[in-house]
Design an enzyme around this catalytic site. Structure first.
Site, PDB file in Angstrom:
ATOM      1  N   ASP A  86     -11.658  -5.210   3.001  1.00  0.00           N
ATOM      2  CA  ASP A  86     -12.835  -4.386   2.709  1.00  0.00           C
ATOM      3  C   ASP A  86     -14.131  -5.152   2.967  1.00  0.00           C
ATOM      4  OD1 ASP A  86     -11.535  -2.024   1.951  1.00  0.00           O
ATOM      5  OD2 ASP A  86     -11.189  -2.774  -0.073  1.00  0.00           O
ATOM      6  N   CYS A 113       0.816  -1.216   0.000  1.00  0.00           N
ATOM      7  CA  CYS A 113       0.000   0.000   0.000  1.00  0.00           C
ATOM      8  C   CYS A 113       0.845   1.259   0.000  1.00  0.00           C
ATOM      9  CB  CYS A 113      -0.941  -0.010   1.205  1.00  0.00           C
ATOM     10  SG  CYS A 113      -2.624  -0.489   0.738  1.00  0.00           S
ATOM     11  N   ASP A 137      -8.876  -4.974  -4.987  1.00  0.00           N
ATOM     12  CA  ASP A 137      -7.619  -4.448  -4.463  1.00  0.00           C
ATOM     13  C   ASP A 137      -6.465  -5.225  -5.068  1.00  0.00           C
ATOM     14  OD1 ASP A 137      -6.065  -2.742  -2.842  1.00  0.00           O
ATOM     15  OD2 ASP A 137      -7.544  -2.914  -1.239  1.00  0.00           O
ATOM     16  N   LYS A 174       0.442   3.209  -3.298  1.00  0.00           N
ATOM     17  CA  LYS A 174      -0.860   3.747  -3.705  1.00  0.00           C
ATOM     18  C   LYS A 174      -0.723   5.148  -4.290  1.00  0.00           C
ATOM     19  CE  LYS A 174      -4.600   3.387  -1.234  1.00  0.00           C
ATOM     20  NZ  LYS A 174      -5.565   2.501  -1.900  1.00  0.00           N
ATOM     21  N   GLY A 182     -10.025 -15.440 -13.086  1.00  0.00           N
ATOM     22  CA  GLY A 182      -9.018 -14.403 -12.956  1.00  0.00           C
ATOM     23  C   GLY A 182      -8.349 -14.100 -14.275  1.00  0.00           C
ATOM     24  N   HIS A 183      -7.258 -13.356 -14.195  1.00  0.00           N
ATOM     25  CA  HIS A 183      -6.513 -12.962 -15.386  1.00  0.00           C
ATOM     26  C   HIS A 183      -5.048 -12.855 -15.012  1.00  0.00           C
ATOM     27  CE1 HIS A 183      -5.718 -11.078 -19.266  1.00  0.00           C
ATOM     28  NE2 HIS A 183      -4.988 -10.183 -18.621  1.00  0.00           N
ATOM     29  N   SER A 184      -4.169 -13.239 -15.939  1.00  0.00           N
ATOM     30  CA  SER A 184      -2.732 -13.156 -15.686  1.00  0.00           C
ATOM     31  C   SER A 184      -2.028 -12.580 -16.906  1.00  0.00           C
ATOM     32  CB  SER A 184      -2.164 -14.539 -15.353  1.00  0.00           C
ATOM     33  OG  SER A 184      -2.348 -15.428 -16.438  1.00  0.00           O
ATOM     34  N   ASP A 242     -16.292   4.451   1.202  1.00  0.00           N
ATOM     35  CA  ASP A 242     -15.863   3.057   1.266  1.00  0.00           C
ATOM     36  C   ASP A 242     -15.298   2.627  -0.086  1.00  0.00           C
ATOM     37  OD1 ASP A 242     -16.636   1.766   3.946  1.00  0.00           O
ATOM     38  OD2 ASP A 242     -18.431   2.912   3.419  1.00  0.00           O
TER      39      ASP A 242
END
Length: 719
Positions: free
Chosen positions: A470, A400, A447, A403, A520-522, A430
């Site tokens: 979250d 983080c 995230d 960010k 998902g994706h890669s 939020d």
């Protein structure tokens, strides 16, 4: 034209952080082999240097002075470090097994794990004694005993050089504490059998001068709480009992299928085992062509040969042979600042020898304390304005700490149109939205993290816990997840290995939270990034930022400091044990804490904008203010020390700007430290706060009340 980093094509795994591997890592940092991904696996963050153990026991050194910081050394070498004990090698599948994580694949591996001891198998030893190795438990127990008062009684089992050095060091330390002591050395044969006649006589005199009783040719029946019972019936009084005998190889080595000699890995002159892809060095190896006794000097001198030959096995260079010396200089501590030096039957003793030994030991350990400073690449002579300021003076943080600042995000997001769909409810402040499908209430969030550790398994575990935060902060039950993975450029074989580690770990963490990964994706890129998009189901309205009330108590479930610790680790400034402790905190899931705090009026997870930034978001959404008790706010080990040294995350200044009125101090600045996989911050009714904290602590969360909400806007520190 962009030139991406060179691809990774081979995996080198170093099993154990012994002296040989430590030196190999240091050399690797100064001369890495492009395309090789290096991993070091060790039970702990530090590898103690055994040559200084007697000096520590005697009181000449502090505990930290013995340690080689493997986390820092691995960062210098560009290697990933896995903290855990190896319990097997599958030579057919080319995998190394570490409990609690997916197997670690290798193309080339090296073993440098030292030896263990048979002492715990002695009846009563495990209950009433402590072996001299591993050093951590022994050092703690000895320090506690030494700081006691009254008469002391100590027994050391094993009359080899190691046992004799240890017992003399203990006797000296107790004498320095002016404690009356009965100190005994016990051996089942003749003590000091490996030393020459003259050296042996000198050492025996030193033993006698320290008042140590030497019992030889005496077998031990069992260890009791306050004595050692010998087979002939004698009882040796001892409150503190340790052992430096019974050296043996680790049990798991016998299951590898490698050729062994009395349980030790047989290696040839190239330090290769019967499997040419597996090398071994130090005490766990048997030099088949030139057998030698177990001694640290051989491990140290094997390092240049091992470094060269590992590179050859990975595809570069020509093999070198290791030719061990026939004899070596033995430097033996005599308790006080006196030592004996022996070689080829000739020996000298006295303070000068201790100073010589101390110089050799300090020179060795300083190789790892004072790592070479590798220069950063210079900027191009001609470059656009603002580049130097944007780069800054330190590496860009991961997690983080990478960010985008809150101000930039708010400015951009505030200009976007509101959703047109009736089944989507934005949650002000939020990082998620409420989706209504039929009668079901579902929250959705996303995230991802820029990698700050090269261990894909550990990074995945942290990223998953972070993303789940979250969902837990809204009091929802995790439902489904998709993964987004960017791998650094690597060969297809390494892609398969790395994705396997990532997805195995991700499935474990997400499933443990009650959800499932559904896709998902890669892709490949310049560096590793791992993220998750998650949904969660709500039994009732989600907990948001906007329900807090003046008078509510504020509860925090995890300490602060991961931002400065990871920033310092990337710069080679953090103590490895601090980093290991921070990583343990980051992988702790917050699901149980969320359930305990289900009745909170408002809740958020403390992540990239720091405690102050996320608390300010809660205050703004709830139209109230807050007062924090700075003294109560818990910190990760080492965080305050690093803050005092001026260490800050790259996003610190952006976070500081969120609440500019907070006075600056080392601890106050940590309110703006970006947290990765941080704790929950909950606003709860004040009359329930203490009971909730008790429940959280019972569930192994270091929860504490850190302040309260007020009806005065803004954030203040309690005076």
């Amino acid at each position: 034209m962009h030139h991406p980093p060179l691809p990774l094509t081979r995996d080198l795994v170093l099993i154990g952080g012994g002296h040989t591997h430590a030196l190999v890592l240091r050399k690797w940092g100064m001369n890495p082999l492009p395309g090789a991904r290096v991993t070091v696996i060790n039970p702990g963050a530090n590898a103690p240097y055994s040559g200084m153990l007697p000096g520590f026991v005697a009181g000449h050194y502090q505990r930290w002075e013995l340690d080689i910081d493997l986390v820092r050394l691995a960062r210098f070498a560009g290697a990933r470090v896995i903290l855990g004990p190896v319990d097997g090698i599958d030579i057919d599948r080319r995998q190394i097994h570490v409990p609690g994580r997916p197997p670690v694949a290798f193309d080339v591996a090296s073993v440098n794990v030292g030896i263990t001891s048979d002492m715990p198998a002695l009846p009563g030893f495990a209950d009433h004694a402590v072996p001299a190795k591993p050093l951590g438990p022994f050092a703690s127990r000895w320090a506690e005993y030494l700081d006691g008062s009254g008469p002391a009684s100590v027994a050391v089992i094993g009359g080899g050089v190691a046992g004799v050095e240890l017992v003399m060091a203990m006797a000296h330390a107790l004498r320095a504490k002016t404690r009356t002591a009965q100190v005994t050395l016990i051996d089942n044969a003749r003590a000091l059998a490996a030393t020459g006649t003259k050296a042996g006589a000198t050492i025996r005199k030193a033993v006698a001068d320290l008042g140590i009783e030497l019992i030889e040719h005496a077998a031990i029946s069992r260890i009791e709480q306050d004595h050692v019972l010998l087979e002939d019936g004698r009882k040796v009084p001892a409150e503190f009992i340790t052992g430096a005998a019974g050296a043996r190889p680790y049990d798991w080595i016998t299951q590898t299928g490698l050729d062994l000699h009395d349980g030790y890995i047989r290696v040839d002159a190239h330090l290769q085992s019967s499997d040419p892809a597996i090398f071994a060095a130090g005490d766990c190896a048997h030099l088949a062509d030139n057998p030698r006794p177990k001694a640290g000097v051989y491990a140290v001198r094997e390092a240049p040969v091992l470094f060269n030959n590992l590179r050859v096995a990975l595809g570069a260079g020509k093999m070198r042979r290791y030719q061990p010396q026939k004899d070596y200089l033995k430097l033996i501590s005599l308790g006080g600042k006196s030592a004996l030096a022996e070689r080829l039957g000739t020996s000298f003793s006295g303070p000068v020898m201790w100073r010589w030994k101390n110089h050799i030991d300090q020179s060795f350990i300083n190789k790892f304390r004072n790592l070479p400073q590798m220069a950063r690449p210079a900027l191009p002579r001609h470059h656009a304005a603002g580049m130097q300021e944007t780069l800054g003076e330190k590496p860009m943080c991961g997690g983080c700490g990478a960010k985008v600042g809150r101000g930039a995000l708010q400015t951009v997001l505030s200009g976007l149109p509101k959703p047109n769909r009736d089944d989507i409810t934005p949650l002000p402040g939020d990082d998620a939205a409420l989706l209504t499908t039929g009668g079901a209430r579902q929250v959705m969030t996303s995230d991802h993290l820029r990698g700050f550790t090269d261990d894909p398994g550990l990074m995945t575990r942290i990223a998953a816990v972070h993303a789940l935060g979250d969902i837990w902060a809204m009091g929802a039950n995790p439902q489904a997840a998709t993964a987004t993975i960017i791998l650094p450029r690597m060969s297809p074989q390494l892609q398969h290995r790395t994705l396997s580690e990532i997805m195995t770990t991700a499935t474990e963490v997400i499933r443990h939270a009650g959800a499932e990964i559904v896709g998902g994706h890669s892709s490949l890129g310049d560096e590793m990034t791992i993220g998750f998009t998650l949904t969660g189901l709500c039994d009732k309205d989600p907990i948001t930022l906007s329900g807090a009330r003046p008078g509510d108590a504020l509860i925090l479930t995890k300490p602060l400091g991961s931002g400065v610790l990871m920033a310092a680790e990337m710069a080679g400034q953090a103590d490895g044990s601090w980093v290991a402790d921070a990583l343990r905190q980051m992988v702790q899931p917050q699901g149980a804490a969320s359930r305990i705090l289900a009745g909170a009026h408002a809740m958020t997870d403390v992540t990239g904008f720091g405690l102050a930034g996320h608390l300010m978001g809660m205050c703004e959404a709830s139209d109230c203010g807050a007062v924090l008790d700075l003294d109560t706010i818990p910190l990760m080990t080492g965080a305050l020390e690093l803050a005092a040294q001026g260490v800050r995350s790259t996003i610190f200044e952006d976070n500081r700007a969120i609440v500019p009125g907070i006075p600056s101090s080392d601890k106050a600045d940590l309110l703006f430290d970006p947290q990765t996989a941080g704790g929950l911050l909950a606003a709860v009714a004040s009359d329930q706060a203490h009971e909730l904290c008790e429940q959280l602590r019972h569930a192994c969360y270091p929860a504490i009340i850190i302040g309260h909400l007020t009806d005065t806007p803004g954030l203040r520190l309690q005076s």
